[in-house]
Enzyme design. Structure first.
Site, PDB file in Angstrom:
ATOM      1  N   ASP A  86      80.844 125.218  28.008  1.00  2.71           N
ATOM      2  CA  ASP A  86      80.077 126.276  28.660  1.00  2.71           C
ATOM      3  C   ASP A  86      80.807 126.618  29.970  1.00  2.71           C
ATOM      4  O   ASP A  86      81.613 125.813  30.464  1.00  2.71           O
ATOM      5  CB  ASP A  86      78.669 125.752  28.943  1.00  2.71           C
ATOM      6  N   ASP A 138      79.230 128.833  33.024  1.00  2.00           N
ATOM      7  CA  ASP A 138      78.382 128.882  34.227  1.00  2.00           C
ATOM      8  C   ASP A 138      77.623 127.575  34.416  1.00  2.00           C
ATOM      9  O   ASP A 138      76.833 127.169  33.571  1.00  2.00           O
ATOM     10  CB  ASP A 138      77.387 130.048  34.124  1.00  2.00           C
ATOM     11  N   GLU A 141      76.817 130.039  39.513  1.00  2.66           N
ATOM     12  CA  GLU A 141      75.586 130.838  39.618  1.00  2.66           C
ATOM     13  C   GLU A 141      75.298 131.309  41.040  1.00  2.66           C
ATOM     14  O   GLU A 141      74.704 132.368  41.218  1.00  2.66           O
ATOM     15  CB  GLU A 141      74.381 130.093  39.042  1.00  2.66           C
ATOM     16  N   THR A 193      77.430 132.525  27.532  1.00  2.00           N
ATOM     17  CA  THR A 193      76.703 133.789  27.410  1.00  2.00           C
ATOM     18  C   THR A 193      77.153 134.792  28.473  1.00  2.00           C
ATOM     19  O   THR A 193      76.680 135.918  28.495  1.00  2.00           O
ATOM     20  CB  THR A 193      75.184 133.583  27.561  1.00  2.00           C
ATOM     21  N   ASN A 218      83.893 138.096  33.376  1.00  3.01           N
ATOM     22  CA  ASN A 218      83.608 137.012  34.313  1.00  3.01           C
ATOM     23  C   ASN A 218      84.412 135.764  33.991  1.00  3.01           C
ATOM     24  O   ASN A 218      84.847 135.038  34.889  1.00  3.01           O
ATOM     25  CB  ASN A 218      82.110 136.684  34.309  1.00  3.01           C
TER      26      ASN A 218
HETATM   27  C1  XBP Z   1      74.997 131.715  31.901  1.00  2.00           C
HETATM   28  C2  XBP Z   1      74.237 132.926  32.131  1.00  2.00           C
HETATM   29  C3  XBP Z   1      74.934 134.142  32.543  1.00  2.00           C
HETATM   30  C4  XBP Z   1      75.305 134.348  33.991  1.00  2.00           C
HETATM   31  C5  XBP Z   1      75.592 135.800  34.235  1.00  2.00           C
HETATM   32  O1  XBP Z   1      74.389 130.901  30.893  1.00  2.00           O
HETATM   33  O2  XBP Z   1      73.054 132.963  31.907  1.00  2.00           O
HETATM   34  O3  XBP Z   1      74.065 135.157  32.210  1.00  2.00           O
HETATM   35  O4  XBP Z   1      74.230 133.969  34.823  1.00  2.00           O
HETATM   36  O5  XBP Z   1      76.467 136.330  33.342  1.00  2.00           O
HETATM   37  P1  XBP Z   1      75.259 129.777  30.162  1.00  2.00           P
HETATM   38  P2  XBP Z   1      76.450 137.901  32.941  1.00  2.00           P
HETATM   39  O6  XBP Z   1      75.912 128.968  31.246  1.00  2.00           O
HETATM   40  O7  XBP Z   1      74.247 128.969  29.389  1.00  2.00           O
HETATM   41  O8  XBP Z   1      76.259 130.448  29.261  1.00  2.00           O
HETATM   42  O9  XBP Z   1      75.904 138.645  34.099  1.00  2.00           O
HETATM   43  O10 XBP Z   1      77.890 138.226  32.659  1.00  2.00           O
HETATM   44  O11 XBP Z   1      75.583 138.062  31.726  1.00  2.00           O
HETATM   45 MG    MG Z   2      75.595 126.956  31.843  1.00  2.00          MG
END
Ligand code: XBP
Ligand code: MG
Length: 250
Positions: free
Chosen positions: A9, A11, A18, A120, A125
């Site tokens: 993963d 983020d 975040e 996701t 990014n």
């Molecule tokens: C990560 C997210 C992402 C980011 C923002 O979830 O929820 O939506 O906060 O990204 P994970 P975007 O770590 O479970 O993948 O604004 O590009 O959608």
């Molecule tokens: Mg995550």
């Protein structure tokens, strides 16, 4: 047998991104004249909705903030502006990888283990993060980077992991996923993966039953991880040897 592939993963797991997303959201809201400001506690609640565009829509529909009438039509452009600002902040060097991430990826790649990403977040990014991270350059082939735009349903749906496994050409039981959140754990488990969870600043309060191991981070030689639950009580670092033993004993 060592794992055939590691799937990360992004983020919260590779880096604490975040806070950068939140800052970019708030700057863009302010710039668009919207009286919205997502503080840490509110953002933690909003993170239950994966995907930045989906998160803004959820905020509008559930929190009913002061907004112009056409606000739902502007969500896509607000989100695009957020990602552009996020890339700028990332390029300015506003972020470090979490402990052990670069070490484990480099060691695993040298051992012939395939490295993939299942996130996701938007492709732009991930690209911004990899551009800003020379330690990972060349270790994660583009076809193994599966992102929000590649799926119809975001985590906790397993689709992103199913696509990653298909592209890697490995069976789920031979691979390990790395996650920081309950939504991510649920997605990876639903794809039959073993999962190592390293909770982050936004997910420390969540519960992670079904994880192979729960650790403070992946550990560095000079600063071992703190064991939280599952495999790894008697180890100090997540490395290829430890992963091989933990998988054999799972
Ligand atoms: C990560 C997210 C992402 C980011 C923002 O979830 O929820 O939506 O906060 O990204 P994970 P975007 O770590 O479970 O993948 O604004 O590009 O959608
Ligand atoms: Mg995550």
């Amino acid at each position: 047998m060592p794992p055939a592939a590691l799937i990360f993963d992004v983020d919260g797991t590779i880096a604490e991104t975040e806070e950068l997303h939140r800052r970019a959201f708030n700057e863009v809201f302010r710039g668009a004249g919207l009286p919205w400001d997502w503080d840490f506690e509110l953002y933690r609640a909003l993170l239950k909705v994966t995907g930045g565009r989906e998160r803004i829509l959820h905020f509008i529909r559930t929190h009913q903030p002061p907004s112009p009438a056409d606000i739902e039509d502007r969500v896509a452009s607000l989100h695009a502006a957020k990602n552009a600002r996020y890339a700028e902040l990332m390029a300015a060097g506003a972020l470090q990888l979490r402990p052990g991430v670069a070490r484990l990826i480099a060691e695993s790649a040298r051992a012939g283990i395939k490295i993939a990403i299942a996130t996701t977040t938007s492709r732009a990014n991930v690209a911004a993060l990899l551009r800003a991270t020379p330690a990972l350059a060349g270790l994660i082939p583009a076809q193994y980077i599966v992102v929000g735009e590649d799926v119809a349903r975001k985590k906790p749906d397993p689709e992103v992991y199913a696509i990653a496994l298909q592209r890697l050409g490995v069976a789920a039981e031979t691979a390990v996923a790395f996650e920081d959140s309950r939504n991510g754990l649920l997605a990876a488990r639903a794809a039959d993966l073993k999962v190592i969870v390293t909770p982050g600043i936004y997910t420390g309060h969540e519960t992670f039953e079904g994880a192979l191991s729960q650790l403070s981070d992946l550990g560095e030689p000079a600063s071992p991880y703190r064991h939280l639950a599952g495999k790894g009580r008697d180890d100090r670092l997540v490395d290829v040897g430890a992963l091989t033993r933990w998988m054999a004993a799972a």
